[in-house]
Scaffold this active site. Sequence first.
Site, PDB file in Angstrom:
ATOM      1  N   ASP A  92       0.800  -1.226   0.000  1.00 35.67           N
ATOM      2  CA  ASP A  92       0.000   0.000   0.000  1.00 35.67           C
ATOM      3  C   ASP A  92       0.829   1.271   0.000  1.00 35.67           C
ATOM      4  OD1 ASP A  92      -2.486  -1.209  -0.169  1.00 35.67           O
ATOM      5  OD2 ASP A  92      -2.616  -1.521   1.982  1.00 35.67           O
TER       6      ASP A  92
ATOM      7  N   ASP B 294      15.503   5.494  21.802  1.00 39.78           N
ATOM      8  CA  ASP B 294      16.683   6.053  22.475  1.00 39.78           C
ATOM      9  C   ASP B 294      16.359   6.079  23.966  1.00 39.78           C
ATOM     10  OD1 ASP B 294      17.942   6.385  20.077  1.00 39.78           O
ATOM     11  OD2 ASP B 294      17.853   8.567  20.051  1.00 39.78           O
TER      12      ASP B 294
ATOM     13  N   TYR C  13     -10.109  -0.891   1.414  1.00 42.91           N
ATOM     14  CA  TYR C  13      -9.905  -0.972   2.861  1.00 42.91           C
ATOM     15  C   TYR C  13      -9.634   0.392   3.472  1.00 42.91           C
ATOM     16  CZ  TYR C  13     -10.172  -5.813   4.311  1.00 42.91           C
ATOM     17  OH  TYR C  13     -10.643  -7.047   4.677  1.00 42.91           O
TER      18      TYR C  13
ATOM     19  N   ASP D 182      12.723   3.678  16.375  1.00 38.38           N
ATOM     20  CA  ASP D 182      14.092   4.034  16.752  1.00 38.38           C
ATOM     21  C   ASP D 182      14.064   4.514  18.198  1.00 38.38           C
ATOM     22  OD1 ASP D 182      16.636   4.980  17.095  1.00 38.38           O
ATOM     23  OD2 ASP D 182      16.602   6.397  15.427  1.00 38.38           O
TER      24      ASP D 182
END
Length: 753
Positions: A376, A521, A461, A519
């Site tokens: 998509d 940290d 959808y 990500d």
Amino acid sequence: MNMKTVLILLILALATIFALVCVLLTRGRAPGTCQHQPPEQEDPDDGQSLVFADLTPEELAQVVRYLQGNLGVQLVDASRAKPSDNCIASVDVQVPAKAEVLRFLDGGGARPRREALAVLYFGNQPDPNITEYVVGPLPTPVYHRDVTVQKYGGKVPYHRRPVTGKEYMDINALIQRELRKAPRFLAACCESDGTDLAILTTAPRGFKSGDRATWFVLFHGVAGTGYYLSPVGLEVLVEHGDLHVSRWRLRKVFYNGEYFASMGDLEGAFESNLLEVIRMEKPQAEEVLGSMRPRRPPGSLGPLQYEPQGPRYSIRNNRVTFQGWSIAFGMNPNTGPRLFDIRFRGERIVYELSLQEALALYGSNCPGGMSTRYFDGSFGIGRFAYELVRGLDCPYTATYVDQHYLAESETPKTNQNSLCIFEHDAALPLRRHFSDSHSLYYGGLRKNTLVIRAVSTLINYDYIWDFMFHGSGDVEVRVHATGYISSSFLHGRGTDYGNRVGPHTLGTMHLHHIHYKVDLDVDGQLNSLDTQDMEYELVKDPWSMQHTIERPYLRRERLEREGEAAFLLNTPMPRYLSFAGSKPNKWGHPRSYRVQIISFTGEHLPLSSPMERSISWGRYQLAVTRRKEEEPTSTSVYNQNDPWTPTVVFADFIDNETITNEDLVAWITVGFLHVPHAEDVPNTVTVGNGVGFFLRPYNYFDEDPSVDSPDSVYFSGEQDAGACGANPLACLPPAAACAPHLPPFRYGGFLNL
């Protein structure tokens, strides 16, 4: 009664009134309940979050003007461009390198240059190709540099480009010309001349690199309803790889289990009585399968969520703050919602949290259904996040934010009110306890959550993307699937691939797999990966040595390399897996955040499939890798139309590097297998069709941080629980009079289509 008595009574009355006022002032806040209370300014921000901000319409227009005047080639507006033309396909923000951003945010460094990433299709060249340029600095560009080879290791072949709206229009025109070659068949099968049939694309488009041949499925189209549930049994294969539209051809025709070389051959078989025709009457709008028109008049209004004293969150530019949380938000036109610099109590927890891809892979005994693997992102998860309906898609009083993008046009477009932000009362305690022993008291806290939401409509959808932030320091990411199922014409052993949901409609089985980049940290940029799980050990009872007991114990392990941290889909994974910083909390444990996945994925494509590497991210429910600037995304929009030689291969990210005390990224796959059934008509419901994951503090704090919430409730058996000063819940009845000033309902979501 003498004057002295009157004065005494008057003084007593005034004293009583004064005492009552004092009691009211000290026992509750009810008199000021309806006064608007601005949220606390927890994060001054001073515009730092703009380093992540989506491009404004003015910036997008400036980039277009620069490219038109500085590339030395003629550019045709992509909305009109033929494959043999040059055009600007899209423009988006180029987020600066993480090291540069952190020097700015944390180290007092210079603000990074603001740049754009422009994607161009060069069809009018001896070697047609896709080229990506970084353009800057904004708002007034003066340079551009080609980053294609740097990003992908070589030029991107032209056949990998996503199909544009103009290309679809030309394909539809070709199909209409071909349909006119079988007028008697169409009248008999479908009560149609072809012009009122809806045409649905599939993808990918062929069997090998360089192919651009697509199966298109035809449906009865009825205005105001979803055509996806009304297949007529006819599908056509169109070859559209040539740069010249006049050379495109219809290569194959499928009808009711049989294949033909052309529409003329199909018409000939029909006229010779060699074809079994299933007559599909054109449905009426009020009777069509899948109509969403209400069947009953409106009833009484349901509950309304509102803030008696105004929103308790604050939005400035692209940053929202709420009770210790601070989040920068945006929208990638291709991959959808993206969040940056997520902080709690001033500490960064996540640098980037972004959607990467949504895969829908189908099964069927019709060619269109059996070959469909929608990636998509190549269609545009972000650009097709349209305006949200106030009061249904989000609470009526939510804050609605416009999103701007430039794709397949030289003119920026705006999806107004396409992202919403609101505080949600889950009607569930975040925590509570009723004490009935030793001492009598009740303590608890409502589960109020900040929600950032968008909804993408990708053909049939609708995906609801939620990012939720809890007072306990938890981050919750969730996606729900709704909208229409896709379907095939029911023939032969069709129910081997789904369930019958209409007279001739097969609800085709499929899987939804969604990929995210996280990500983290945690207590700094450098983290390690710790796992914990349980085992049993058989030990003798210390107080009764002739007996034994099965004692559970905790098995702890620190994973050292990427190969150890790549957990295959649908295989056991440690129940506790956390990103750990280098410093301990008060109790001596590493400050950590746990990744907890809630998912019901189907089976990944077999590794033997020639297109598996294009979605190799789907091999893993979780993979943790070292963060690299040259590995920003797990896939590419170019993978859809050349999955056999993918532009980005996620599996190559996992090269068994060390992951101890490094900058790490978690790549998370969630999803579910969907076997459509009768109750998916008219629409798939969100109930049971939601998956996601949590990022949860694990010894990151010394105690649950929600204890500092101003919403906490506590009262003992000795207190008057009905006193507003002792119990904030007792202050709620006066708030019922604070009817919100609701804005009038308006909707403009159809304006930009």
